[in-house]
Design a protein around this motif. Structure first.
Motif, PDB file in Angstrom:
ATOM      1  N   LEU A 104       1.234 -15.772 -12.730  1.00 53.23           N
ATOM      2  CA  LEU A 104       0.017 -16.223 -12.047  1.00 53.23           C
ATOM      3  C   LEU A 104      -1.234 -15.606 -12.649  1.00 53.23           C
ATOM      4  CD1 LEU A 104      -0.813 -18.024  -9.558  1.00 53.23           C
ATOM      5  CD2 LEU A 104       1.601 -17.841 -10.065  1.00 53.23           C
ATOM      6  N   THR A 105      -1.098 -14.556 -13.442  1.00 57.37           N
ATOM      7  CA  THR A 105      -2.261 -13.890 -14.025  1.00 57.37           C
ATOM      8  C   THR A 105      -2.643 -14.502 -15.361  1.00 57.37           C
ATOM      9  OG1 THR A 105      -1.644 -11.804 -12.962  1.00 57.37           O
ATOM     10  CG2 THR A 105      -3.177 -11.677 -14.804  1.00 57.37           C
ATOM     11  N   ASP A 106      -1.672 -14.727 -16.244  1.00 58.14           N
ATOM     12  CA  ASP A 106      -1.978 -15.135 -17.612  1.00 58.14           C
ATOM     13  C   ASP A 106      -2.603 -16.523 -17.740  1.00 58.14           C
ATOM     14  OD1 ASP A 106      -1.021 -12.694 -18.232  1.00 58.14           O
ATOM     15  OD2 ASP A 106       0.642 -13.355 -19.490  1.00 58.14           O
ATOM     16  N   PRO A 107      -2.253 -17.525 -16.913  1.00 59.98           N
ATOM     17  CA  PRO A 107      -2.923 -18.827 -17.063  1.00 59.98           C
ATOM     18  C   PRO A 107      -4.344 -18.875 -16.487  1.00 59.98           C
ATOM     19  CG  PRO A 107      -0.739 -19.051 -16.086  1.00 59.98           C
ATOM     20  CD  PRO A 107      -1.108 -17.617 -16.008  1.00 59.98           C
ATOM     21  N   SER A 108      -4.869 -17.754 -16.002  1.00 59.59           N
ATOM     22  CA  SER A 108      -6.215 -17.708 -15.412  1.00 59.59           C
ATOM     23  C   SER A 108      -6.366 -18.709 -14.275  1.00 59.59           C
ATOM     24  CB  SER A 108      -7.292 -17.958 -16.491  1.00 59.59           C
ATOM     25  OG  SER A 108      -7.215 -16.978 -17.490  1.00 59.59           O
ATOM     26  N   VAL A 109      -5.433 -18.678 -13.362  1.00 62.79           N
ATOM     27  CA  VAL A 109      -5.468 -19.545 -12.195  1.00 62.79           C
ATOM     28  C   VAL A 109      -6.605 -19.106 -11.280  1.00 62.79           C
ATOM     29  CG1 VAL A 109      -4.189 -20.212 -10.123  1.00 62.79           C
ATOM     30  CG2 VAL A 109      -3.017 -20.019 -12.322  1.00 62.79           C
ATOM     31  N   PRO A 110      -7.421 -20.028 -10.757  1.00 57.68           N
ATOM     32  CA  PRO A 110      -8.480 -19.639  -9.819  1.00 57.68           C
ATOM     33  C   PRO A 110      -7.909 -18.861  -8.645  1.00 57.68           C
ATOM     34  CG  PRO A 110      -8.776 -21.918 -10.499  1.00 57.68           C
ATOM     35  CD  PRO A 110      -7.457 -21.483 -11.053  1.00 57.68           C
ATOM     36  N   HIS A 111      -8.487 -17.698  -8.371  1.00 62.81           N
ATOM     37  CA  HIS A 111      -8.058 -16.786  -7.301  1.00 62.81           C
ATOM     38  C   HIS A 111      -6.641 -16.254  -7.534  1.00 62.81           C
ATOM     39  CE1 HIS A 111     -11.627 -18.137  -5.175  1.00 62.81           C
ATOM     40  NE2 HIS A 111     -11.193 -19.386  -5.237  1.00 62.81           N
ATOM     41  N   GLY A 112      -6.170 -16.412  -8.766  1.00 64.05           N
ATOM     42  CA  GLY A 112      -4.805 -16.012  -9.057  1.00 64.05           C
ATOM     43  C   GLY A 112      -4.600 -14.509  -9.099  1.00 64.05           C
ATOM     44  N   ALA A 113      -5.633 -13.738  -9.413  1.00 59.94           N
ATOM     45  CA  ALA A 113      -5.448 -12.295  -9.568  1.00 59.94           C
ATOM     46  C   ALA A 113      -5.021 -11.633  -8.260  1.00 59.94           C
ATOM     47  CB  ALA A 113      -6.731 -11.661 -10.098  1.00 59.94           C
ATOM     48  N   SER A 114      -5.698 -11.993  -7.164  1.00 62.19           N
ATOM     49  CA  SER A 114      -5.347 -11.371  -5.891  1.00 62.19           C
ATOM     50  C   SER A 114      -3.968 -11.834  -5.420  1.00 62.19           C
ATOM     51  CB  SER A 114      -6.395 -11.692  -4.822  1.00 62.19           C
ATOM     52  OG  SER A 114      -6.520 -13.097  -4.646  1.00 62.19           O
ATOM     53  N   PHE A 115      -3.660 -13.113  -5.640  1.00 64.85           N
ATOM     54  CA  PHE A 115      -2.335 -13.598  -5.257  1.00 64.85           C
ATOM     55  C   PHE A 115      -1.253 -12.963  -6.125  1.00 64.85           C
ATOM     56  CE2 PHE A 115       0.857 -17.242  -5.165  1.00 64.85           C
ATOM     57  CZ  PHE A 115       1.381 -16.862  -3.938  1.00 64.85           C
ATOM     58  N   ALA A 116      -1.544 -12.776  -7.404  1.00 68.76           N
ATOM     59  CA  ALA A 116      -0.585 -12.124  -8.288  1.00 68.76           C
ATOM     60  C   ALA A 116      -0.279 -10.709  -7.809  1.00 68.76           C
ATOM     61  CB  ALA A 116      -1.122 -12.091  -9.717  1.00 68.76           C
ATOM     62  N   ALA A 117      -1.297 -10.007  -7.317  1.00 72.65           N
ATOM     63  CA  ALA A 117      -1.055  -8.664  -6.778  1.00 72.65           C
ATOM     64  C   ALA A 117      -0.116  -8.731  -5.584  1.00 72.65           C
ATOM     65  CB  ALA A 117      -2.381  -8.016  -6.392  1.00 72.65           C
ATOM     66  N   GLU A 118      -0.289  -9.756  -4.741  1.00 74.82           N
ATOM     67  CA  GLU A 118       0.603  -9.921  -3.593  1.00 74.82           C
ATOM     68  C   GLU A 118       2.030 -10.229  -4.051  1.00 74.82           C
ATOM     69  OE1 GLU A 118      -1.095 -12.906  -1.115  1.00 74.82           O
ATOM     70  OE2 GLU A 118      -2.949 -11.795  -0.778  1.00 74.82           O
ATOM     71  N   LEU A 119       2.160 -11.038  -5.099  1.00 75.44           N
ATOM     72  CA  LEU A 119       3.488 -11.338  -5.626  1.00 75.44           C
ATOM     73  C   LEU A 119       4.163 -10.077  -6.153  1.00 75.44           C
ATOM     74  CD1 LEU A 119       2.778 -14.669  -7.565  1.00 75.44           C
ATOM     75  CD2 LEU A 119       3.902 -14.415  -5.350  1.00 75.44           C
ATOM     76  N   GLY A 120       3.384  -9.222  -6.789  1.00 74.27           N
ATOM     77  CA  GLY A 120       3.934  -7.958  -7.261  1.00 74.27           C
ATOM     78  C   GLY A 120       4.439  -7.104  -6.116  1.00 74.27           C
ATOM     79  N   HIS A 121       3.667  -7.054  -5.027  1.00 73.42           N
ATOM     80  CA  HIS A 121       4.112  -6.326  -3.836  1.00 73.42           C
ATOM     81  C   HIS A 121       5.377  -6.958  -3.264  1.00 73.42           C
ATOM     82  CE1 HIS A 121       1.012  -3.329  -3.122  1.00 73.42           C
ATOM     83  NE2 HIS A 121       0.100  -4.204  -3.480  1.00 73.42           N
ATOM     84  N   SER A 122       5.442  -8.286  -3.288  1.00 75.45           N
ATOM     85  CA  SER A 122       6.604  -8.981  -2.741  1.00 75.45           C
ATOM     86  C   SER A 122       7.869  -8.614  -3.510  1.00 75.45           C
ATOM     87  CB  SER A 122       6.371 -10.495  -2.777  1.00 75.45           C
ATOM     88  OG  SER A 122       7.352 -11.187  -2.051  1.00 75.45           O
ATOM     89  N   VAL A 123       7.772  -8.602  -4.829  1.00 75.45           N
ATOM     90  CA  VAL A 123       8.920  -8.229  -5.656  1.00 75.45           C
ATOM     91  C   VAL A 123       9.339  -6.790  -5.375  1.00 75.45           C
ATOM     92  CG1 VAL A 123       9.674  -7.751  -8.019  1.00 75.45           C
ATOM     93  CG2 VAL A 123       8.455  -9.873  -7.506  1.00 75.45           C
ATOM     94  N   ALA A 124       8.367  -5.877  -5.402  1.00 74.14           N
ATOM     95  CA  ALA A 124       8.691  -4.460  -5.239  1.00 74.14           C
ATOM     96  C   ALA A 124       9.264  -4.182  -3.854  1.00 74.14           C
ATOM     97  CB  ALA A 124       7.439  -3.616  -5.488  1.00 74.14           C
ATOM     98  N   SER A 125       8.675  -4.764  -2.826  1.00 70.38           N
ATOM     99  CA  SER A 125       9.161  -4.515  -1.471  1.00 70.38           C
ATOM    100  C   SER A 125      10.520  -5.154  -1.239  1.00 70.38           C
ATOM    101  CB  SER A 125       8.153  -5.032  -0.443  1.00 70.38           C
ATOM    102  OG  SER A 125       6.947  -4.293  -0.510  1.00 70.38           O
ATOM    103  N   LEU A 126      10.753  -6.324  -1.859  1.00 69.68           N
ATOM    104  CA  LEU A 126      12.058  -6.961  -1.737  1.00 69.68           C
ATOM    105  C   LEU A 126      13.142  -6.107  -2.408  1.00 69.68           C
ATOM    106  CD1 LEU A 126      13.900  -9.252  -0.924  1.00 69.68           C
ATOM    107  CD2 LEU A 126      13.109 -10.546  -2.916  1.00 69.68           C
ATOM    108  N   ALA A 127      12.845  -5.590  -3.585  1.00 62.55           N
ATOM    109  CA  ALA A 127      13.807  -4.703  -4.240  1.00 62.55           C
ATOM    110  C   ALA A 127      14.063  -3.460  -3.401  1.00 62.55           C
ATOM    111  CB  ALA A 127      13.293  -4.319  -5.629  1.00 62.55           C
ATOM    112  N   LEU A 128      13.014  -2.917  -2.806  1.00 63.09           N
ATOM    113  CA  LEU A 128      13.170  -1.750  -1.936  1.00 63.09           C
ATOM    114  C   LEU A 128      14.025  -2.093  -0.726  1.00 63.09           C
ATOM    115  CD1 LEU A 128      12.333   1.189  -1.257  1.00 63.09           C
ATOM    116  CD2 LEU A 128      10.330   0.225  -0.093  1.00 63.09           C
ATOM    117  N   ALA A 129      13.787  -3.262  -0.136  1.00 58.83           N
ATOM    118  CA  ALA A 129      14.564  -3.681   1.032  1.00 58.83           C
ATOM    119  C   ALA A 129      16.039  -3.825   0.682  1.00 58.83           C
ATOM    120  CB  ALA A 129      14.018  -5.004   1.572  1.00 58.83           C
ATOM    121  N   ARG A 130      16.323  -4.449  -0.456  1.00 63.45           N
ATOM    122  CA  ARG A 130      17.711  -4.638  -0.859  1.00 63.45           C
ATOM    123  C   ARG A 130      18.378  -3.309  -1.227  1.00 63.45           C
ATOM    124  NH1 ARG A 130      17.582 -10.100  -4.701  1.00 63.45           N
ATOM    125  NH2 ARG A 130      17.161 -11.606  -3.019  1.00 63.45           N
ATOM    126  N   ALA A 131      17.601  -2.388  -1.798  1.00 63.72           N
ATOM    127  CA  ALA A 131      18.163  -1.100  -2.212  1.00 63.72           C
ATOM    128  C   ALA A 131      18.677  -0.299  -1.025  1.00 63.72           C
ATOM    129  CB  ALA A 131      17.112  -0.289  -2.964  1.00 63.72           C
TER     130      ALA A 131
END
Length: 504
Positions: A104-131
């Motif tokens: 979501l960051t590399d194609p320069s999607v409008p408003h993509g930077a903030s959403f990309a940060a949320e996606l990063g949190h989603s991945v990290a928290s999901l891995a933490l939850a599964r761990a």
């Protein structure tokens, strides 16, 4: 692939300090968590009306998206109703991406930077939850909160399925249901005369002329900015899958104000919802009585706000109140952990029950937001679905015209809940129940198609059923909404109807 410092590395660093024994398991879970979030994101890119995706090309080798800047995204075919993490990478032109945040960051999607940060949190928290998960016991839980805490991966279709921005690792471990904590709620004393109160407030949460309003410790620290000093000993409670709602000792559930962004939006408890709660509770109970015993609605026991959406609480019955001898009340989101939906016969029975209730209520004039969190099913001792329980009435829709058609008095309701707009009513029910709860339970478009085909021909013929059988299925455009910060309210996408088009 090279990855710059991200939510993944930040969580790893915090985890090394607070729970070092989970560090290796967390690292091992990261690839699967990226695939789970990327699969949800790819579904959104394939089916939501995103303005920078200008063309969809489906071929034998998968799906290609033409972007407004001339580049191409290519990946596998996207099952709009699939819940398995089958997308491990997609290609932007010739470059592979397995990280949804970078995609979501590399194609320069409008408003993509903030959403990309949320996606990063989603991945990290999901891995933490599964761990932090052990193997589920073969014995079914006997307590309501144990069922809730079985839902580890969160929303089955939202890329922000486990996003926890604003929560440190220590706070996730202490408060998030997937980690199984006990949370001590504070009790903030406020003069009753200064509160908006509907229903009854329990005596154990009163101190003379003051109401003791349950407050989540995260809210106390980060929003109310007051030292966390529970009145008396506070109240020990078990968080349910929404995180801000908890099961209190002895039965009732309490929805607390928790002004954090969870999945899509910052949730609060408005004075509007407090003021409507008792009226809605009585109205819904009366309507449920028309469902021939197939539906119960948890009663709102009391709701109070200290003139602020940041200091409010709602007390309601536990769904377990509606379990008979040997029965279990299971949130629909937790059904996958039982193995029951793997049986086409069972899935058809469940589909028949939910559509019978949902369509009958819609015909009468009420559209439930019957997603996997709000909707629960009562299972017999043998596992058969026998009736439904619904909770949280704040986002239903009520049609005065349909109620009048059936001679049902309209309660004193105002605001967004009241509408006669047919597309709005159908979106509310079909988007939450069919494209949400049923699809998430079925796990694939093929399984959903089979369950629907087995039952729709036997349901009462109404205009709503005709729309369900022949029109595209509405679903909330969850990614578009996150990428449109200036557009209030829900936005929608249309999914191919499995009764019309073979999705796979």
């Amino acid at each position: 692939m090279h990855r710059p410092p991200s939510a993944e590395t930040e969580v790893a660093a915090e985890l090394a300090d607070v729970r070092p024994e989970l560090a290796s398991r967390y690292a091992a879970e990261l690839p699967g968590a990226r695939a789970a979030v990327l699969t949800r994101l790819w579904r959104a890119l394939a089916y939501e009306p995103l303005p920078w995706v200008v063309r969809h090309q489906r071929g034998r080798e998968g799906l290609t998206l033409r972007l407004s800047d001339g580049r191409r995204l290519h990946g596998p075919h996207a099952d709009p109703y699939g819940t398995a993490a089958y997308v491990t990478a997609v290609h932007l032109d010739e470059t592979p991406y397995d990280d949804p945040a970078r995609l979501l960051t590399d194609p320069s999607v409008p408003h993509g930077a903030s959403f990309a940060a949320e996606l990063g949190h989603s991945v990290a928290s999901l891995a933490l939850a599964r761990a932090g998960q052990g193997a589920h016991s073969k014995e079914w839980p006997s307590r309501d909160w144990e069922w809730e805490q079985r839902v580890v991966d969160g929303h089955p279709f939202h890329p922000n399925c486990r996003s926890r921005p604003g929560f440190s690792v220590a706070e996730q471990l202490a408060y998030a249901p997937e980690h199984g904590p006990v949370v001590t709620l504070g009790l903030v004393p406020v003069r009753a005369a200064e509160c908006l109160l509907t229903g009854d407030w329990p005596q154990r949460m009163r101190d003379g002329e003051r109401l003791l309003i349950p407050v989540h410790p995260w809210q106390a620290e980060h929003v109310l900015k007051r030292p966390y000093d529970p009145y008396g000993d506070g109240v020990a409670a078990h968080p349910l899958m929404s995180l801000r709602t908890l099961a209190l000792p002895g039965g009732p559930h309490v929805k607390t104000a928790l002004s954090a962004r969870l999945t899509s939006s910052v949730r609060d408890i408005s004075a509007y919802s407090i003021g409507m709660s008792a009226t809605l509770s009585d109205f819904a109970s009366d309507l449920a009585a028309r469902m021939d015993g197939l539906l119960h609605v948890t009663r709102t026991l009391g709701a109070a706000t200290a003139d602020s959406p940041d200091l409010a609480a709602v007390l309601r019955e536990s769904p377990q109140e509606y379990a008979g001898s040997g029965e279990r009340v299971v949130p629909v989101a937790a059904l996958a952990t039982t193995g029951l939906p793997e049986s086409p016969v069972w899935l058809a029975e469940f589909t028949r029950l939910t559509l019978t209730v949902g369509l009958r209520l819609l015909e009468l004039g009420v559209a439930l937001e019957a997603h996997g969190q709000n909707l629960l099913v009562v299972l017999s001792a043998s596992g058969s679905p026998v009736r439904l329980v619904y909770r949280d009435l704040a986002d239903i829709r009520v049609s005065p015209a349909r109620l009048a058609r059936h001679g049902i008095p309209l309660p004193e309701l105002t605001g967004r809940i009241v509408t006669d707009d047919v597309p709005t009513l159908r979106r509310k029910l079909f988007g939450s129940l069919v494209a949400g709860a049923l699809a998430g339970t079925a796990g694939s478009g093929a399984a959903l198609r089979g369950a629907l085909e087995a039952v729709v021909r036997d349901l009462p013929a109404t205009e709503d059923l005709a729309a369900l059988r022949h029109e595209p299925l509405p679903t909330k455009a969850l990614t578009l909404m996150r990428l449109s910060p200036g557009t209030p309210g829900d936005q929608w996408a249309e999914l191919p109807n499995p009764l019309v088009t073979e999705v796979f």
